[in-house]
Design a protein around this motif. Structure first.
Motif, PDB file in Angstrom:
ATOM      1  N   PHE B 107       0.840  -1.207   0.000  1.00 35.54           N
ATOM      2  CA  PHE B 107       0.000   0.000   0.000  1.00 35.54           C
ATOM      3  C   PHE B 107       0.878   1.262   0.000  1.00 35.54           C
ATOM      4  O   PHE B 107       0.683   2.173  -0.790  1.00 35.54           O
ATOM      5  CB  PHE B 107      -0.901  -0.058   1.246  1.00 35.54           C
ATOM      6  CG  PHE B 107      -1.766   1.148   1.475  1.00 35.54           C
ATOM      7  CD1 PHE B 107      -3.007   1.250   0.881  1.00 35.54           C
ATOM      8  CD2 PHE B 107      -1.348   2.168   2.321  1.00 35.54           C
ATOM      9  CE1 PHE B 107      -3.820   2.356   1.121  1.00 35.54           C
ATOM     10  CE2 PHE B 107      -2.152   3.266   2.560  1.00 35.54           C
ATOM     11  CZ  PHE B 107      -3.394   3.356   1.957  1.00 35.54           C
ATOM     12  N   CYS B 147      -6.693  12.452   3.439  1.00 38.10           N
ATOM     13  CA  CYS B 147      -6.489  11.003   3.565  1.00 38.10           C
ATOM     14  C   CYS B 147      -5.575  10.669   4.743  1.00 38.10           C
ATOM     15  O   CYS B 147      -4.530  11.295   4.919  1.00 38.10           O
ATOM     16  CB  CYS B 147      -5.886  10.493   2.263  1.00 38.10           C
ATOM     17  SG  CYS B 147      -5.383   8.777   2.340  1.00 38.10           S
ATOM     18  N   ILE B 148      -5.984   9.672   5.552  1.00 32.32           N
ATOM     19  CA  ILE B 148      -5.159   9.281   6.704  1.00 32.32           C
ATOM     20  C   ILE B 148      -4.455   7.939   6.460  1.00 32.32           C
ATOM     21  O   ILE B 148      -3.954   7.318   7.395  1.00 32.32           O
ATOM     22  CB  ILE B 148      -5.995   9.228   8.004  1.00 32.32           C
ATOM     23  CG1 ILE B 148      -7.207   8.285   7.828  1.00 32.32           C
ATOM     24  CG2 ILE B 148      -6.436  10.606   8.438  1.00 32.32           C
ATOM     25  CD1 ILE B 148      -7.966   7.997   9.108  1.00 32.32           C
ATOM     26  N   LYS B 149      -4.500   7.461   5.220  1.00 32.14           N
ATOM     27  CA  LYS B 149      -3.805   6.211   4.833  1.00 32.14           C
ATOM     28  C   LYS B 149      -4.245   5.034   5.690  1.00 32.14           C
ATOM     29  O   LYS B 149      -3.418   4.247   6.162  1.00 32.14           O
ATOM     30  CB  LYS B 149      -2.272   6.374   4.926  1.00 32.14           C
ATOM     31  CG  LYS B 149      -1.721   7.630   4.294  1.00 32.14           C
ATOM     32  CD  LYS B 149      -1.760   7.582   2.789  1.00 32.14           C
ATOM     33  CE  LYS B 149      -1.358   8.889   2.167  1.00 32.14           C
ATOM     34  NZ  LYS B 149      -2.296   9.973   2.254  1.00 32.14           N
ATOM     35  N   CYS B 150      -5.546   4.935   5.875  1.00 34.10           N
ATOM     36  CA  CYS B 150      -6.064   3.853   6.731  1.00 34.10           C
ATOM     37  C   CYS B 150      -6.225   2.544   5.956  1.00 34.10           C
ATOM     38  O   CYS B 150      -6.354   1.478   6.550  1.00 34.10           O
ATOM     39  CB  CYS B 150      -7.407   4.264   7.321  1.00 34.10           C
ATOM     40  SG  CYS B 150      -8.674   4.543   6.077  1.00 34.10           S
ATOM     41  N   GLY B 151      -6.262   2.625   4.624  1.00 40.29           N
ATOM     42  CA  GLY B 151      -6.358   1.405   3.812  1.00 40.29           C
ATOM     43  C   GLY B 151      -7.763   0.830   3.679  1.00 40.29           C
ATOM     44  O   GLY B 151      -7.940  -0.235   3.085  1.00 40.29           O
ATOM     45  N   LEU B 152      -8.781   1.520   4.182  1.00 36.00           N
ATOM     46  CA  LEU B 152     -10.144   0.972   4.066  1.00 36.00           C
ATOM     47  C   LEU B 152     -10.565   0.886   2.602  1.00 36.00           C
ATOM     48  O   LEU B 152     -11.183  -0.086   2.165  1.00 36.00           O
ATOM     49  CB  LEU B 152     -11.158   1.833   4.831  1.00 36.00           C
ATOM     50  CG  LEU B 152     -10.969   2.044   6.341  1.00 36.00           C
ATOM     51  CD1 LEU B 152     -12.232   2.642   6.955  1.00 36.00           C
ATOM     52  CD2 LEU B 152     -10.616   0.760   7.056  1.00 36.00           C
ATOM     53  N   CYS B 153     -10.188   1.917   1.823  1.00 40.28           N
ATOM     54  CA  CYS B 153     -10.562   1.934   0.402  1.00 40.28           C
ATOM     55  C   CYS B 153      -9.873   0.782  -0.342  1.00 40.28           C
ATOM     56  O   CYS B 153     -10.428   0.207  -1.271  1.00 40.28           O
ATOM     57  CB  CYS B 153     -10.193   3.269  -0.232  1.00 40.28           C
ATOM     58  SG  CYS B 153      -8.476   3.731  -0.003  1.00 40.28           S
ATOM     59  N   ALA B 170      -6.228   4.907  -2.804  1.00 43.67           N
ATOM     60  CA  ALA B 170      -5.549   5.893  -1.946  1.00 43.67           C
ATOM     61  C   ALA B 170      -4.378   6.548  -2.670  1.00 43.67           C
ATOM     62  O   ALA B 170      -4.222   7.777  -2.646  1.00 43.67           O
ATOM     63  CB  ALA B 170      -5.080   5.230  -0.659  1.00 43.67           C
ATOM     64  N   CYS B 213     -14.674   5.300   2.853  1.00 49.85           N
ATOM     65  CA  CYS B 213     -13.661   6.256   3.318  1.00 49.85           C
ATOM     66  C   CYS B 213     -14.152   7.036   4.548  1.00 49.85           C
ATOM     67  O   CYS B 213     -15.168   7.722   4.481  1.00 49.85           O
ATOM     68  CB  CYS B 213     -13.290   7.224   2.194  1.00 49.85           C
ATOM     69  SG  CYS B 213     -12.110   8.456   2.745  1.00 49.85           S
ATOM     70  N   PRO B 214     -13.436   6.958   5.671  1.00 44.33           N
ATOM     71  CA  PRO B 214     -13.903   7.624   6.888  1.00 44.33           C
ATOM     72  C   PRO B 214     -13.677   9.132   6.874  1.00 44.33           C
ATOM     73  O   PRO B 214     -14.196   9.853   7.717  1.00 44.33           O
ATOM     74  CB  PRO B 214     -13.066   6.964   7.991  1.00 44.33           C
ATOM     75  CG  PRO B 214     -11.801   6.575   7.314  1.00 44.33           C
ATOM     76  CD  PRO B 214     -12.165   6.235   5.896  1.00 44.33           C
ATOM     77  N   LYS B 215     -12.901   9.622   5.920  1.00 43.94           N
ATOM     78  CA  LYS B 215     -12.573  11.051   5.891  1.00 43.94           C
ATOM     79  C   LYS B 215     -13.239  11.773   4.719  1.00 43.94           C
ATOM     80  O   LYS B 215     -12.898  12.910   4.414  1.00 43.94           O
ATOM     81  CB  LYS B 215     -11.046  11.228   5.813  1.00 43.94           C
ATOM     82  CG  LYS B 215     -10.329  10.749   7.053  1.00 43.94           C
ATOM     83  CD  LYS B 215     -10.530  11.716   8.196  1.00 43.94           C
ATOM     84  CE  LYS B 215     -10.543  10.996   9.521  1.00 43.94           C
ATOM     85  NZ  LYS B 215     -10.959  11.820  10.633  1.00 43.94           N
ATOM     86  N   PRO B 219     -12.116   9.067  -2.990  1.00 39.60           N
ATOM     87  CA  PRO B 219     -11.082   8.693  -3.973  1.00 39.60           C
ATOM     88  C   PRO B 219     -11.651   8.376  -5.351  1.00 39.60           C
ATOM     89  O   PRO B 219     -10.994   8.647  -6.372  1.00 39.60           O
ATOM     90  CB  PRO B 219     -10.419   7.456  -3.357  1.00 39.60           C
ATOM     91  CG  PRO B 219     -11.246   7.037  -2.206  1.00 39.60           C
ATOM     92  CD  PRO B 219     -12.101   8.190  -1.798  1.00 39.60           C
TER      93      PRO B 219
HETATM   94  S1  SF4 Z   1     -10.234   5.165   2.920  1.00 38.71           S
HETATM   95 FE1  SF4 Z   1     -10.014   7.371   2.641  1.00 38.71          FE
HETATM   96  S2  SF4 Z   1      -8.695   8.024   4.307  1.00 38.71           S
HETATM   97 FE2  SF4 Z   1      -8.466   5.815   4.176  1.00 38.71          FE
HETATM   98  S3  SF4 Z   1      -6.715   5.470   2.810  1.00 38.71           S
HETATM   99 FE3  SF4 Z   1      -8.531   5.461   1.525  1.00 38.71          FE
HETATM  100  S4  SF4 Z   1      -8.757   7.570   0.799  1.00 38.71           S
HETATM  101 FE4  SF4 Z   1      -7.356   7.612   2.570  1.00 38.71          FE
END
Ligand code: SF4
Ligand code: SF4
Ligand code: FES
Lengths: 128, 241
Positions: B107, B147-153, B170, B213-215, B219
């Motif tokens: 990632f 983006c907080i780079k959480c990897g949910l997407c 991301a 995406c939590p933020k 994307p």
């Molecule tokens: S879900 Fe949103 S906040 Fe998290 S990595 Fe993907 S784009 Fe960034």
């Protein structure tokens, strides 16, 4: 890196936790697979022409009848969904990205109307 | 305070083996899934591993799959899930390391590949001052910078699941964030990077990345903007020849 066919397929068809666009994607893939299979079937039909006109006509007689009508209607539905959803994606990608969900609802309504109308035409062609 | 007996079913990975463990405990209103995991680790099973840091949806470390959907454990209240049975598993589309901890190497490598920094053809000296930007110019990319780079997407995207070369939502949103920045001059470097077969054209606009995406980075929207940028860029190059 290669991904196994099983992993690919399972990631395409994961249903849990999906939203409307996720379901639209899953149905798009499914209808795509059905249409690909149908193209091969269609080509196999056409190949029967090489065995002469009578072979082809007898195949047509077997399939263009009331027993196959539900499958034909389903096939029309699959084609309409796949083409309209494809068009929706192009429109959403290049013009109105934020409204892709609204577009989906509009296209589904338009699709159902076209489906009913074409199914009626097909019914008349086969039965009447 | 409202209390309820809940069951956490945790899919765990250890030494190349998967197993599921069930934990039952009393949850109180306001408790998050992350609080529940800490409760299990502190009181029931100290071997349970998961990542967390800020506990307030900022650091992006507690992403996991909760009842089938990728979510931040610290921002998800147990009582809001609408069920007393909570199934938890590590983020998919990544290798599992241990229990709920997934390997983010791929990632972040993809994120690095899109050059996530301002590229200038010529730098200003410090004496010349900062690069001024209007509020409208800021608005063009601000959302993508959250983006907080959480990897949910990355978990939600089916294309990421079936094509390991795909840069993923991301990294592409991050590329868009810099391409849309009026201070950036790296178009010639970055657009070819994000518009090849591993980039934006691989996206089938499933938009599930934006759903999770939590933020509210959105994307999917960023990637479609990249497609338009990439198209205009290649048309321009065609006529420049
Ligand atoms: S879900 Fe949103 S906040 Fe998290 S990595 Fe993907 S784009 Fe960034
Ligand atoms: S919009 Fe693109 S990046 Fe987002 S989930 Fe769909 S295919 Fe993946
Ligand atoms: S612990 Fe930091 S985002 Fe959840």
């Amino acid at each position: 890196m290669l991904v196994s066919v099983k992993d690919s397929i399972s990631s395409w068809f994961r249903i849990e936790g999906r939203g409307i666009s996720g379901y639209a994607f899953i149905i798009h893939r499914l209808t795509g697979i059905v249409l690909t299979a149908y193209i091969f079937l269609h080509l196999a039909f056409l190949t029967s022409l090489t065995e002469g006109e009578s072979a082809y006509t007898s195949l047509i007689e077997k399939t263009v009848n009331i027993r196959f009508l539900p499958f034909d209607i389903l096939l029309i539905g699959v084609t309409i969904y796949h083409s309209l959803n494809g068009l929706r994606l192009v429109i959403a990608e290049f013009f109105v990205t934020r409204y892709h969900r609204e577009l989906f609802v509009i296209f589904i309504i338009v699709g159902v109307v076209i489906w009913i109308f074409t199914s009626y035409l097909l019914y008349r062609f086969v039965v009447v | 305070m409202e209390e309820r007996e809940v069951t956490f079913i945790v899919k765990r990975f250890y030494r190349n083996e998967w197993r599921e463990d069930r934990y039952e405990f009393k949850a109180v209103r306001g408790m998050t899934v992350l609080d529940g995991l800490f409760h299990i680790r502190d009181n029931i099973d100290p071997s349970l591993s998961f990542r967390a840091s800020c506990r307030m949806g900022i650091c992006g470390s507690c992403g996991m799959v909760i009842n089938g959907k990728a979510m931040l454990a610290c921002s998800t209240q147990i009582f809001d899930l609408g069920t007393d049975v909570v199934r938890i598993e590590p983020l998919r589309n990544m290798e599992a390391l241990k229990d709920l901890i997934s390997d983010f190497d791929d990632f972040f490598e993809k994120h690095r590949r899109v050059k996530p920094y301002l590229i200038r053809k010529e730098e200003k000296s410090i004496e010349e001052g900062e690069y001024i930007q209007t509020p409208d110019e800021l608005r063009k990319y601000r959302q993508y910078s959250l983006c907080i780079k959480c990897g949910l997407c990355y978990d939600a995207c089916s294309i990421t699941g079936s094509n390991k070369e795909y840069l993923g939502p991301a990294a592409l949103a991050s590329a868009c964030r810099f391409i849309m920045d009026s201070r950036d001059q790296g178009e010639d470097e970055r657009i070819p990077l994000v518009s090849d077969h591993t980039g934006c054209w691989r996206c089938h606009f499933m938009a599930e990345c934006s759903e999770v995406c939590p933020k509210e980075v959105d994307p999917a929207d960023a990637i479609q903007k990249l497609k338009r940028k990439a198209l205009i860029y290649s048309l321009k190059r065609l006529f420049r020849r």
